[in-house]
Design a protein around this motif. Structure first.
Motif: not given
Length: 383
Positions: A81-95, A335-338
């Motif tokens: 999800x562009x540069x928002x990838x890392x925190x979006x991965x956290x969001x998906x795992x959270x849900x 980007x994916x790790x940030x």
């Protein structure tokens, strides 16, 4: 929904890892993450993984993760999800955990940009983030697109290029003490202001160094968190915000609506306000983004972000330290790790073990913006 905690966190140094591939970096981050789990972690405990990456040249990202960690049975979802990838991965795992679908999950992000094959991939990916009918024809590559926003912001607000330089000086000073940062040196205000221009008004020291690296988190449901630690760091809120991809449809170039939307969602979920944040990792792909994001995240009133840097509010020792890790500006930006690495920093801050420790930190915020400005993700952690 069940409460969810971070129980382990780790990352590689962000650097130009010419001798290492992504399959080398992933196990390095995972090993440090697993070692940080106070009561230990068995790989058999992991029930699912979310892998944030722009892409790989070694095969499908999900398969690459399974190969690299020798976990072929671990269900893995690739997030981009562009540069928002890392925190979006956290969001998906959270849900997934909050819903009861899984109890323990791995969130990991990685990118390998500093080699010939991946540089080609980075160029291809970058072209896909631009609207072909508008931005591409105008030559609006990433820095130029953000420069439009920063230029307009400097025109309409009291902020100047000196304030951008102050952000760069601050983040380099923080990053110089971070052993995992790529640019571990301090700069002066004069150096930042006199550096060659990349795209007006952004100079070399206003821009992030693209880097290689990986970062990992282990998330666990409240039902099982005691198996792993007595010091959990809770995921208090997450948010994802969107905006138009095309600049021609953005009504106000002095703000990032995607960030404001993501922040509102995260604050609402957490039951918190900007005044509750003790430490923040804010997306500083360019120094102007950090400055402008102070306002979108609610840390400053409109057109008053410059006052925070002038007063030292966002430096270590200030009331709201921002980017004590050095931020993307000094630490680097795979980007994916940030976004995952931002949460690694906050995990350490909230447990009192960070290199640049913020005294008394109990609530932390992580923020990404990308696309170039069409998507933002915010994560709030707390103890």
């Amino acid at each position: 929904m069940r409460k969810v905690a971070v129980v382990g966190a780790g990352m590689t140094p962000f650097a130009e890892h010419f001798a290492l591939g992504i399959k080398d970096l992933l196990p390095m981050a995972f090993a440090e993450c697993a070692a940080s789990v106070d009561k230990g972690l068995r790989t058999a405990d992991l029930q699912a993984a979310w892998f944030g990456a722009m892409g790989t040249t070694d095969g499908p990202p999900s398969g690459v993760l399974g190969d690299a960690l020798n976990l072929p049975d671990l269900p893995t979802t690739h997030i981009e999800n562009s540069c928002a990838t890392g925190n979006d991965a956290v969001r998906n795992a959270l849900f997934a955990i909050a819903s009861g679908a899984v109890d323990v999950a791995l969130v990991i992000g990685a990118d390998k940009l500093r080699e010939t094959a991946q540089k080609d991939l980075l160029g291809e990916w970058g072209s896909l983030t631009r609207d072909q009918a508008w931005d591409y024809q105008l030559g609006l590559f990433g820095p130029a697109a953000f420069a439009l926003h920063v230029s307009r912001y400097l025109y309409e607000s009291p902020a100047t290029r000196e304030h951008l330089a102050m952000v760069a000086v601050k983040n380099h000073r923080h990053g110089a003490r971070n052993p995992k940062a790529r640019l571990r040196f301090e700069i002066s205000l004069e150096q930042a202001l006199q550096a060659p221009i990349v795209t007006d008004p952004l100079g070399v020291y206003d821009c992030v160094p693209q880097s290689d690296g990986a970062a990992a988190l282990v998330l666990a449901a409240e039902d099982v968190v005691d198996r792993y630690t007595d010091r959990p760091v809770w995921v208090r809120g997450v948010g994802l915000g969107l905006d138009s991809v095309t600049h021609q449809y953005q009504r106000d170039m002095t703000s990032f609506p995607a960030t404001a939307r993501a922040a509102r969602a995260a604050y609402a979920m957490a039951g918190l306000s900007p005044a509750d944040i003790d430490v923040a990792e804010v997306h500083d792909f360019f120094t102007g983004i950090e400055l402008m994001s102070y306002e979108d995240l609610g840390f400053a009133d409109r057109f008053e972000a410059h006052k925070l840097v002038e007063a030292g509010v966002t430096t270590l020792g200030g009331a709201l330290p921002v980017n004590p890790s050095g931020g993307l500006k000094s630490k680097g930006h795979p980007p994916g790790a940030t976004g995952v690495a931002q949460c690694v920093e906050l995990f350490e801050q909230l447990r009192g073990s960070a290199v640049n420790q913020v005294d008394g930190a109990r609530i932390g915020l992580a923020h990404n913006l990308g696309g170039p400005t069409a998507v933002s993700a915010v994560t709030i952690l707390g103890v």
